[in-house]
Scaffold this active site. Structure first.
Site, PDB file in Angstrom:
ATOM      1  N   ALA A   1     -63.247  39.864-111.969  1.00  0.00           N
ATOM      2  CA  ALA A   1     -63.996  39.082-110.856  1.00  0.00           C
ATOM      3  C   ALA A   1     -62.889  39.585-109.682  1.00  0.00           C
ATOM      4  CB  ALA A   1     -64.486  37.734-110.737  1.00  0.00           C
TER       5      ALA A   1
ATOM      6  N   ASP B   1     -66.041  25.810 -99.544  1.00  0.00           N
ATOM      7  CA  ASP B   1     -66.809  27.187-100.020  1.00  0.00           C
ATOM      8  C   ASP B   1     -67.356  26.982-101.045  1.00  0.00           C
ATOM      9  OD1 ASP B   1     -66.685  29.979 -99.854  1.00  0.00           O
ATOM     10  OD2 ASP B   1     -64.877  30.196-101.102  1.00  0.00           O
TER      11      ASP B   1
ATOM     12  N   ALA C   1     -62.217  39.322-105.025  1.00  0.00           N
ATOM     13  CA  ALA C   1     -62.633  38.842-104.180  1.00  0.00           C
ATOM     14  C   ALA C   1     -61.632  39.283-103.056  1.00  0.00           C
ATOM     15  CB  ALA C   1     -62.653  37.253-103.968  1.00  0.00           C
ATOM     16  N   SER C   2     -61.782  38.938-101.781  1.00  0.00           N
ATOM     17  CA  SER C   2     -61.006  39.435-100.790  1.00  0.00           C
ATOM     18  C   SER C   2     -59.590  38.895-100.873  1.00  0.00           C
ATOM     19  CB  SER C   2     -61.615  38.675 -99.518  1.00  0.00           C
ATOM     20  OG  SER C   2     -61.951  37.293 -99.279  1.00  0.00           O
TER      21      SER C   2
ATOM     22  N   GLN D   1     -57.901  38.330-107.303  1.00  0.00           N
ATOM     23  CA  GLN D   1     -58.897  38.674-108.593  1.00  0.00           C
ATOM     24  C   GLN D   1     -58.531  38.099-109.647  1.00  0.00           C
ATOM     25  OE1 GLN D   1     -57.991  42.857-107.937  1.00  0.00           O
ATOM     26  NE2 GLN D   1     -56.672  42.875-109.654  1.00  0.00           N
ATOM     27  N   VAL D   2     -59.426  37.908-110.684  1.00  0.00           N
ATOM     28  CA  VAL D   2     -59.413  37.089-111.739  1.00  0.00           C
ATOM     29  C   VAL D   2     -59.388  37.914-113.234  1.00  0.00           C
ATOM     30  CG1 VAL D   2     -60.563  35.183-113.080  1.00  0.00           C
ATOM     31  CG2 VAL D   2     -60.600  35.273-110.612  1.00  0.00           C
TER      32      VAL D   2
ATOM     33  N   LYS E   1     -55.925  33.556-111.942  1.00  0.00           N
ATOM     34  CA  LYS E   1     -56.384  34.206-110.701  1.00  0.00           C
ATOM     35  C   LYS E   1     -55.101  34.706-109.932  1.00  0.00           C
ATOM     36  CE  LYS E   1     -58.210  31.487-107.254  1.00  0.00           C
ATOM     37  NZ  LYS E   1     -59.081  31.004-106.456  1.00  0.00           N
TER      38      LYS E   1
END
Length: 813
Positions: A190, A342, A192-193, A196-197, A212
């Site tokens: 995954a 979030d 994201a901004s 990442q994971v 992460k």
């Protein structure tokens, strides 16, 4: 070509390098000179300087988002380059919007422009994505159609090179991946901004984990964008006449965003949430378990969570988990004081064992206790539709600037508007169903034959008349106002200002409502809040919470002076307002416990059911076990030897009822019956005795309340007894129960505490009845002095013997 970092040296630096690596080397040399290092010294990159100026971690919530201002003011070309980049990427979109406006085709093109804005925000990078997510719930800052388009925005971008991620992990944790992990995903699972994971398996234990890792230079990018946002915020606020502190909003959001970049804070928040939920008996909700030995500022490792998105799950228990999610967020907002900020659908998982797991604890909001109680009072007043109390609630919540009075807020018509909005929200169904209901109401009001535009015109005309009346009531010459709507809008903007914390609360509950509506098209998030509210008010013993509970149950609650709910140290003072409904009831005669309103049996039963519902849904995945836990906890509240808010109220009501029943029996025995016997002789009972035992309005209410409660719970009791008929024969059931008690130490403790609680409860009710007798004797005219003294002294002595009077309650929140 001018080097991107040329301004750092204070000199013009022309970069003619074409190869990326060569350009990077050129810029690195410039940065070295900028920060005062020689070519021979280890390079100090700009990001390191930014981290020192901006990202230095202080206690939670006190990171300095404005720390980059001196840095970028001293290096204006860095900011200018970013401004040029943003302008270049945005020019096409802005030009199209302006053209739409000139050509009068805004409405026709709004869907296309909304999609283009979504694409633009994604291209602008991490800060723009985060700002876009914020604006998606702020139609007061962005036109509603565009805000709606940004609801689709997902916090996802292209991943950075996997090899670079592995390098950061090894450097941050001082490990070799091959030594620690027996398996490690070649590519991120995954992105994201911010980071990442990766998915890995620990070599030592065989457990699967999620790793992460933060994107390189993200702090530098964020700091620069925050600097620019803050620079342009005042101009935006002035140009758009926004009655919101946009600069304060940027600062509050920036604080949370910079905190989000420190994974050590995220690790702490993740662990604290799981501990807080377990401590409160919310076993159905959890968070990933952190692996501290493999976590750092830029790397966070947690146990892998198997599950699926709650919003896309087809499992039968999704409705229950929606309630669990709402209870969890209400608990964070109104109890623990740390709100997860979030909650987009990707962060709410249904685990394979039927629990709710909340991910991504990078951004949290601290909620002060004063604000928590102000929110509780606000919800309680809405629940009983006491809209007269709402203006003061708005002040307590910080929704109005300093100096605005509750009377001025009420005159603005807020109570009417809020009453309408609350009824619509309570009916459920989200925006679609609300729009249908509103149209139906307008057709009833103005005519079923009218079309949508005609209905809108009628409604606007009525609104305009109401606005003119409002201005006239304030002494304004309506004929001298060129645009009534603009004038009223301007005046009302002076009365209201959304504090920054509302942004996060609205985002959380908007997401939860969306998930609920995906499961049930009639989902009403307002109604779903009440089970938690009942649970909280039943268990919280603070004076403000007790006043709110008394208001909801129809009892008079004394006004409690409340410190300001504003979270940032304002020194204004709020007031807890009792409900108008309860205040209008008045005090019947002779009450002795400080409250005179009548208990609402239907509300008491409703809240008890809501308490059971909230506890059963959140205590455990097993619904049957949850129901048993709910019943046990509710019974515990009633007979807890240490007392509870609910127990206090029921003791008062039981004493009222006992007092009324005893005097009714005495009146029958000593007044009514003898009077019928001696009346033929022209005699009658002593007037003082008649006055002492006379029935009051409060007696009638107490006896009626008892009768109504019996009617409400009678069917349930008969149902339970009917179910009990199918249970094993009594000797078998008793034997099993006794065996369970002997084998279970916790159960034995519960029984013993129950016996203690019943004894304590009986003493409290008896003592209060005796003290009510004291007050009645003191207030009965014509009672002989000796008789009055005997009653007073005797009742006081017995009451103090069985239940000594406690100290007066404090005035804390």
């Amino acid at each position: 070509r001018v080097c991107a970092f040329a301004d750092l040296s204070g000199a013009s630096c022309v970069c003619v390098c074409v190869h990326a690596a060569a350009r990077l080397h050129c810029c690195t040399l410039v940065i070295r000179r900028a920060v005062g290092t020689s070519d021979a010294a280890p390079p100090r990159r700009l990001s390191a300087v930014v981290h020192r100026r901006v990202g230095r971690s202080l206690p939670r919530g006190r990171v300095r988002p404005r720390g980059g201002r001196p840095l970028f003011r001293a290096r204006p070309l860095v900011a200018l380059r970013r401004a040029a980049e943003v302008a270049f990427l945005s020019a096409g979109f802005v030009g199209k919007v302006l053209a739409d406006k000139q050509l009068g085709r805004e409405e026709a093109m709004v869907d296309r422009r909304s999609e283009e804005l979504l694409q633009l925000v994604t291209r602008l990078g991490v800060t723009a994505i985060k700002v876009g997510q914020v604006l998606s719930i702020r139609p007061d800052l962005l036109p509603a159609p565009y805000a709606k388009g940004l609801e689709k925005l997902q916090d996802s971008v292209q991943p950075f090179p996997a090899a670079l991620g592995r390098e950061i992990i090894e450097r941050e944790l001082s490990i070799r991946i091959e030594d620690v992990f027996s398996a490690f995903s070649a590519e991120p699972v995954a992105a994201a901004s911010i980071g990442q994971v990766y998915r890995g398996t620990l070599r030592a234990s065989g457990e699967e984990v999620a790793i992460k890792v933060q994107r390189p230079s993200v702090l530098q990018d964020v700091a620069l964008d925050l600097f620019m946002l803050r620079f342009f915020a005042p101009a935006y606020q002035e140009a758009n006449d926004v009655n919101t502190d946009v600069v304060g909003l940027v600062d509050a959001w920036g604080t949370g965003f910079v905190n989000e970049l420190d994974y050590t804070m995220e690790a702490a928040a993740t662990a604290e949430f799981a501990e807080a939920m377990a401590a409160r008996g919310l076993g159905s909700v959890t968070s990933p378990e952190v692996v501290p030995s493999l976590s750092s500022t830029h790397v966070l490792t947690t146990k892998w969570v198997e599950g699926e998105r709650l919003a896309s799950s087809n499992a039968d228990d999704v409705p229950r988990l929606c309630g669990v999610a709402l209870n969890a967020y209400l608990t964070m907002l109104l109890d623990t004081g740390v709100l997860h900020c979030d909650p987009h659908p990707g962060n709410l998982l249904r685990t394979t064992d039927g629990k709710l797991c909340i991910l991504d604890w990078g951004m949290t909001l601290e909620v002060p206790s004063n604000l928590q109680y102000a929110l509780l009072e606000f919800i309680a007043h809405l629940n009983v539709e006491d809209y007269d109390a709402v203006p003061q609630d708005f002040i307590n919540l910080g929704f109005s600037p300093e100096g605005v009075s509750a009377e001025r807020l009420k005159a603005s018509g807020i109570t009417d508007g809020l009453s309408f909005a609350f009824r619509q929200l309570s009916a459920g169904g989200g925006p679609k169903k609300i729009a249908e209901r509103v149209e139906g109401e307008l057709k009833q009001r103005y005519g079923a034959e009218l079309s949508g535009p005609e209905l809108e015109k009628k409604a606007q005309a009525e609104l305009l008349a109401a606005m003119e009346a409002q201005l006239a009531s304030e002494g304004v010459d309506v004929k001298g106002v060129t645009n009534v709507m603009e004038e009223v809008s301007r005046r009302n903007r002076e009365l209201f200002a959304l504090p920054p914390y509302v942004l996060y609360v609205a985002r959380a509950f908007s997401t939860l409502e969306g998930i609920g509506l995906s499961v049930d098209e009639d989902y009403a998030i307002v109604q779903e809040c009440y089970p938690y509210l009942a649970r909280r008010l039943f268990t919280d013993r603070s004076p403000r919470s007790k006043a709110a509970l008394r208001a909801m149950l129809g009892l008079d609650g004394p006004a409690v002076r409340a410190p300001s709910a504003l979270p940032f140290g304002a020194d204004t003072v709020g007031v807890v307002v009792p409900t108008a409904q309860s205040s209008a009831r008045g005090n019947g005669g002779g009450g002795g416990d400080g409250g005179g309103g009548g208990l609402s049996p239907s509300k008491l039963v409703e809240m008890s059911e809501q308490f059971r519902e909230a506890t059963a849904a959140t205590a455990t995945v097993d619904r049957g076990a949850g129901q048993a836990e709910a019943t046990r906890e509710l019974a515990g509240l009633l007979i807890d030897p240490e007392g509870s808010t609910l127990q206090d109220i029921l003791v008062e009501e039981s004493a009222r009822l006992g007092d009324a029943a005893v005097r009714q029996a005495l009146r029958t025995a000593l007044v009514d019956t003898p009077a019928s016997l001696v009346a033929p002789l022209g005699l009658k009972p002593p007037p003082a005795l008649e006055a002492l035992l006379a029935a009051t309005d409060e007696d009638e209410r107490a006896l009626a309340t008892a009768s109504e409660i019996a009617e409400l719970i009678g069917p349930r009791v008969r149902q339970e007894l009917g179910a009990a008929a199918s249970e094993p024969p009594l000797p078998t059931a008793v034997a099993e129960a006794v065996g369970s008690l002997l084998a279970d130490g916790g159960a034995r403790g519960d029984v013993w505490r129950g016996v203690q609680g019943v004894t304590t409860l009986s003493r409290r009710v008896g003592a209060l009845m005796l003290r009510r007798g004291v007050q009645r004797a003191e207030g009965t005219p014509g009672l002989p002095a000796a008789a009055r003294e005997a009653i007073i002294n005797g009742n006081k002595a017995v009451a103090d013997a069985i239940e000594p009077a406690g100290p007066p309650a404090d005035g804390g929140v």
